[in-house]
Design an enzyme around this catalytic site. Structure first.
Site, PDB file in Angstrom:
ATOM      1  N   GLN A   1       0.493  -1.106  -0.016  1.00 37.08           N
ATOM      2  CA  GLN A   1       0.258  -0.504   0.431  1.00 37.08           C
ATOM      3  C   GLN A   1       0.982   1.057  -0.457  1.00 37.08           C
ATOM      4  OE1 GLN A   1      -2.563   1.428   3.417  1.00 37.08           O
ATOM      5  NE2 GLN A   1      -3.877   1.555   2.494  1.00 37.08           N
TER       6      GLN A   1
ATOM      7  N   TYR B   1      -6.145  10.545   4.684  1.00 36.41           N
ATOM      8  CA  TYR B   1      -4.400  10.894   4.556  1.00 36.41           C
ATOM      9  C   TYR B   1      -4.573  12.399   3.156  1.00 36.41           C
ATOM     10  CZ  TYR B   1      -3.569   7.870   8.484  1.00 36.41           C
ATOM     11  OH  TYR B   1      -3.586   7.366   9.242  1.00 36.41           O
TER      12      TYR B   1
ATOM     13  N   GLY C   1      -9.169  -7.096   8.777  1.00 31.61           N
ATOM     14  CA  GLY C   1      -7.744  -6.437   9.926  1.00 31.61           C
ATOM     15  C   GLY C   1      -7.477  -6.963  10.832  1.00 31.61           C
TER      16      GLY C   1
END
Ligand SMILES: Cc1cc2nc3c(=O)[nH]c(=O)nc-3n(C[C@H](O)[C@H](O)[C@H](O)COP(=O)(O)O)c2cc1C
Length: 371
Positions: free
Chosen positions: A107, A191, A336
């Site tokens: 990522q 972000y 996750g």
């Protein structure tokens, strides 16, 4: 094999061949705050952590957010992929994951105005790391705080934007050289790229703001630049926040328009649909599978394209994942925290869904565990 979760899936590629992934249980990117030397270099921890997820049977193993430049790290202990030492350490991770039959993904990220924060570890404050502790000043779409209590960021000018685009492309080139099979551009969770996408944080009036076309321009430029260096036989993906959960913010319709355009214009073939990250003001309906409706919306809106849609967020159980896939809400799931609790979640899920022992996706060394 029983069920959809353990049916292989092909992530489409620009050359038409596609990349086969052994199952639809993907690892969600998760920061480990373990680059202890604060140099962005993957450590033994990352190899062991990601390696155990690969040997535990996941189809696609994603690294954590990996910064394209030093000031793009979320915390000083985040990973980077902008120098040769980092690249060599990433190559070990990619090679090991692949040796286990997993597809290795990275990522690529820039934290923008949410950079230079303390690691999200026990007893660490939620705050900007000051310069005295080797923190740094941050950049964003506009001047001001992206998310209080973090320090205010400074708006990138056009030269600064061009440098960010180049940094993404350079890291993508390094990702290919390091042996990663898949790149995922991080445009979620508040972000830098999300800071440009969202009207909550992008108050610019120039060509990188003003309207949806302007706010999506940086993402288009980053994806186009990555496309130029990323090989045609490797899938190009993106992670987005499907909604800001705030009226007037980024939403699921703008997400669908963006992904369709990225697919049509730049050959993006995988979207992982998360949410939030920019505002503390919205009401988030946190609960099992709470982001799945966003993935389902995109799956419907992207009908007729070859984009693979993965759902993420509190998908903890095999039967739950199976239902999401069987009902066509998504093509794959990203796991996750359940994968942190049990790195062999995928093997356990396969066993729970009735996969015969000989076909379980764990490493052969574990065969005597007999799930
Ligand atoms: C420890 C931790 C670190 C995370 N780091 C990242 C990250 O680097 N990049 C990212 O896109 N999401 C990150 N996330 C979000 C996860 O990828 C995922 O979307 C979220 O945890 C919800 O899925 P889950 O309920 O299966 O855990 C992180 C989550 C956790 C728990």
């Amino acid at each position: 094999m029983t069920g959809r979760l353990f049916e292989p899936i092909t992530l489409p590629t620009a050359d038409g061949a596609g990349l086969r992934v052994r199952n639809r249980a993907f690892v969600a990117p998760m920061c480990q705050y373990s680059a202890d030397a604060e140099d962005g270099v993957p450590a033994d921890w990352h190899l062991v952590h990601l390696g155990s997820l690969a040997s535990g049977g996941f189809g696609l193993v994603m690294t954590e957010a990996t910064a394209v430049e030093a000031r793009g790290r979320i915390s000083p202990r985040d990973l980077g992929l902008y120098d040769d030492t980092q690249q060599a350490a990433h190559a070990r991770i990619a090679a090991f994951a692949r040796s286990q039959g997993a597809v290795a993904g990275v990522q690529l990220a820039h934290a923008g105005g949410k950079a230079s924060t303390y690691p999200s570890l026990p007893d660490m404050p939620v705050a900007t790391v000051p310069a005295a502790e080797r923190g740094w000043s941050t950049v964003s779409a506009a001047d001001g705080p992206v998310l209080p209590p973090l320090d205010p960021a400074t708006a990138l000018d056009e030269a600064g934007i061009a440098a960010v685009v180049e940094a993404f492309a350079d890291s993508a080139r390094r990702a290919d050289e390091a042996g990663y099979d898949v790149v995922q551009i991080h445009a979620a969770h508040g972000y830098l790229l999300h800071q440009f996408l969202s009207p909550l944080t992008n108050t610019r009036t120039d060509g990188y703001g003003a309207d949806e076309r302007g706010r999506t321009r940086l993402v288009h430029e980053v994806v186009a630049a990555v496309r130029k260096v990323w090989p045609a036989h490797k899938p190009l993906g993106i992670r987005i926040s499907g909604t800001d959960w705030v009226p007037g913010g980024w939403d699921v319709e703008s997400s669908a328009r963006l992904i369709r355009a990225l697919a049509d214009e730049h050959g993006v073939t995988w979207v992982d649909v998360s949410s939030g990250g920019l505002s503390q003001g919205g009401v988030i309906p946190v609960g099992p599978g709470y982001q799945v409706p966003l993935a389902a919306h995109l799956t419907g809106a992207l009908t007729g394209t070859d984009v693979v849609v993965s759902a993420v967020g509190l998908i903890d159980h095999a039967a739950q994942a199976e239902t999401i896939l069987a009902t066509g809400q998504a093509h794959a799931v990203s796991i996750g925290r359940a994968a942190l609790r049990n790195p062999r979640w995928a093997t356990q899920a396969a066993a729970d869904l009735g996969t015969p022992a000989a076909a379980l996706p764990h490493a052969p060394q574990y065969w005597r565990a007999r799930w």
